[in-house]
Motif scaffolding. Structure first.
Motif, short mmCIF file in Angstrom:
data_model
loop_
_atom_site.label_atom_id
_atom_site.label_comp_id
_atom_site.label_asym_id
_atom_site.label_seq_id
_atom_site.Cartn_x
_atom_site.Cartn_y
_atom_site.Cartn_z
N GLU A 16 90.81 25.88 112.50
CA GLU A 16 91.34 25.06 111.40
C GLU A 16 92.31 24.03 111.98
OE1 GLU A 16 92.50 23.09 108.52
OE2 GLU A 16 91.13 24.71 107.88
N GLY A 42 87.44 22.01 118.00
CA GLY A 42 86.24 22.64 118.53
C GLY A 42 86.38 22.95 120.00
N LEU A 59 85.75 29.19 109.96
CA LEU A 59 85.52 27.82 110.41
C LEU A 59 85.85 26.80 109.33
CD1 LEU A 59 82.02 28.26 112.11
CD2 LEU A 59 84.21 28.03 113.29
N ASP A 60 86.64 25.80 109.71
CA ASP A 60 86.77 24.60 108.89
C ASP A 60 85.54 23.73 109.19
OD1 ASP A 60 87.65 22.58 107.29
OD2 ASP A 60 89.20 21.88 108.68
N ILE A 61 85.14 22.90 108.26
CA ILE A 61 83.97 22.04 108.50
C ILE A 61 84.37 20.73 109.16
CG2 ILE A 61 82.15 20.70 107.37
CD1 ILE A 61 81.91 22.90 105.31
N LEU A 63 86.49 19.10 111.43
CA LEU A 63 87.42 19.18 112.55
C LEU A 63 87.48 17.82 113.25
CD1 LEU A 63 86.16 22.62 113.90
CD2 LEU A 63 88.39 22.19 112.83
N ASP A 67 81.84 19.38 114.21
CA ASP A 67 81.34 19.63 112.87
C ASP A 67 81.23 21.14 112.68
OD1 ASP A 67 79.35 20.22 110.78
OD2 ASP A 67 78.97 18.07 110.74
N GLY A 68 81.88 21.66 111.64
CA GLY A 68 81.87 23.10 111.41
C GLY A 68 80.48 23.67 111.22
N TYR A 69 79.58 22.88 110.63
CA TYR A 69 78.20 23.35 110.47
C TYR A 69 77.56 23.59 111.83
CZ TYR A 69 78.60 21.67 105.62
OH TYR A 69 78.99 21.46 104.33
N MET A 85 83.11 30.26 106.32
CA MET A 85 83.52 28.87 106.26
C MET A 85 84.64 28.73 105.24
SD MET A 85 80.19 26.44 106.78
CE MET A 85 79.71 26.10 108.49
N THR A 87 86.89 25.74 103.70
CA THR A 87 86.87 24.29 103.70
C THR A 87 87.35 23.73 102.36
OG1 THR A 87 85.38 22.36 103.82
CG2 THR A 87 84.45 24.41 103.03
#
Length: 262
Positions: A16, A42, A59-61, A63, A67-69, A85, A87
């Protein structure tokens, strides 16, 4: 990046970039007894992976450098751990993208810390199960509701279960995986592969009413699904999904010929 060894040995990575939220979440989870590693980028996440393997990652998306995905996809392909996730992105489209990327749980950042910790528990229990537990589908955490996708059943924490149809199974799965987040009627209807029409929204209400009645009759306990005008539906208890499949709602043969949302 900070880490604290816990007595449980269960390691959680918090990825995050909001420093205050990262700090608050790490401190809270440490107080709950977890071994927590906080990462704000990341790059720091991948550096942390060189030192230890997490039992779950949050995970935050969005960052600054990742990319969190994409991170979720990497974790799912390379690490046997739970993925949450967390977010600011809400809405069914974001939820679906998160789950397709490999997330087990999708929560928004306005979720209380206690809810985040409670949602972690089923992930950590699942990861820590032995091979014999995995072979026995009945050996799932007994202190939460369990939707068994393979056996078409919904089981309460006492082990009592009710059978569900394909439509009911998909609806309950969406609600459980929302982890207390309110889903609007149109969001659920569209996720079921149906058009967002007034008729389908009414049919959804009927389907949920039927599964509530069925659970009350077969289990003797109310289904922990609440509704609110203008907000939709929410699953307000801790739940998990076992024996998950990648099939779409329309690909399953519904054993109930009178199922709604057809």
């Amino acid at each position: 990046m900070a880490s604290s060894q816990s007595q449980t040995g269960q390691c959680v990575f918090v990825v995050e970039d909001n420093t205050d939220l990262n700090k608050d979440l790490c401190e809270y989870l440490e107080m709950c007894g977890f071994d927590v590693t906080g990462c704000e980028t990341g790059a720091s996440f991948f550096r942390a992976l060189k030192d230890k393997q997490p039992d779950a990652v949050i995970l935050d998306i969005m960052l600054p450098d990742a990319d969190g995905y994409d991170l979720a996809k990497h974790v799912r392909q390379n690490i046997d751990c739970g993925i949450m996730m967390l977010t600011s992105l809400s809405g069914m489209d974001h939820h679906l993208t998160g789950y397709k990327s490999g997330a087990d749980v999708y929560l928004t950042k306005d979720s209380p810390l206690s809810v985040i910790e409670a949602a972690l528990q089923p992930l950590l229990r699942r990861v820590s199960r032995t091979d014999s537990d995995v072979a026995d589908s009945s050996t799932v955490a007994q202190d939460c509701w369990v939707l068994d996708m393979l056996n078409w059943t919904l089981r309460n924490p006492d082990g009592k279960q009710a059978s569900v149809t394909a439509a009911e199974r998909t609806i309950v799965k969406l609600l459980i995986e929302a982890n207390g987040t309110w889903l609007t009627r149109p969001e659920i209807v569209v996720a079921l592969g149906k058009a967002d029409t007034a008729e389908n929204c009414r049919n959804l209400d009927t389907a949920i009413r039927r599964v509530r009645q069925k659970v009350l009759k077969e289990i003797g306990e109310e289904l922990p699904v609440r509704t609110a005008y203008g907000r939709g539906y929410a699953f307000i208890s801790v739940g998990t999904v076992s024996g998950d499949t990648d099939s779409s709602p329309d690909s399953d043969a519904d054993p109930d010929p009178d199922s709604e949302l057809d």
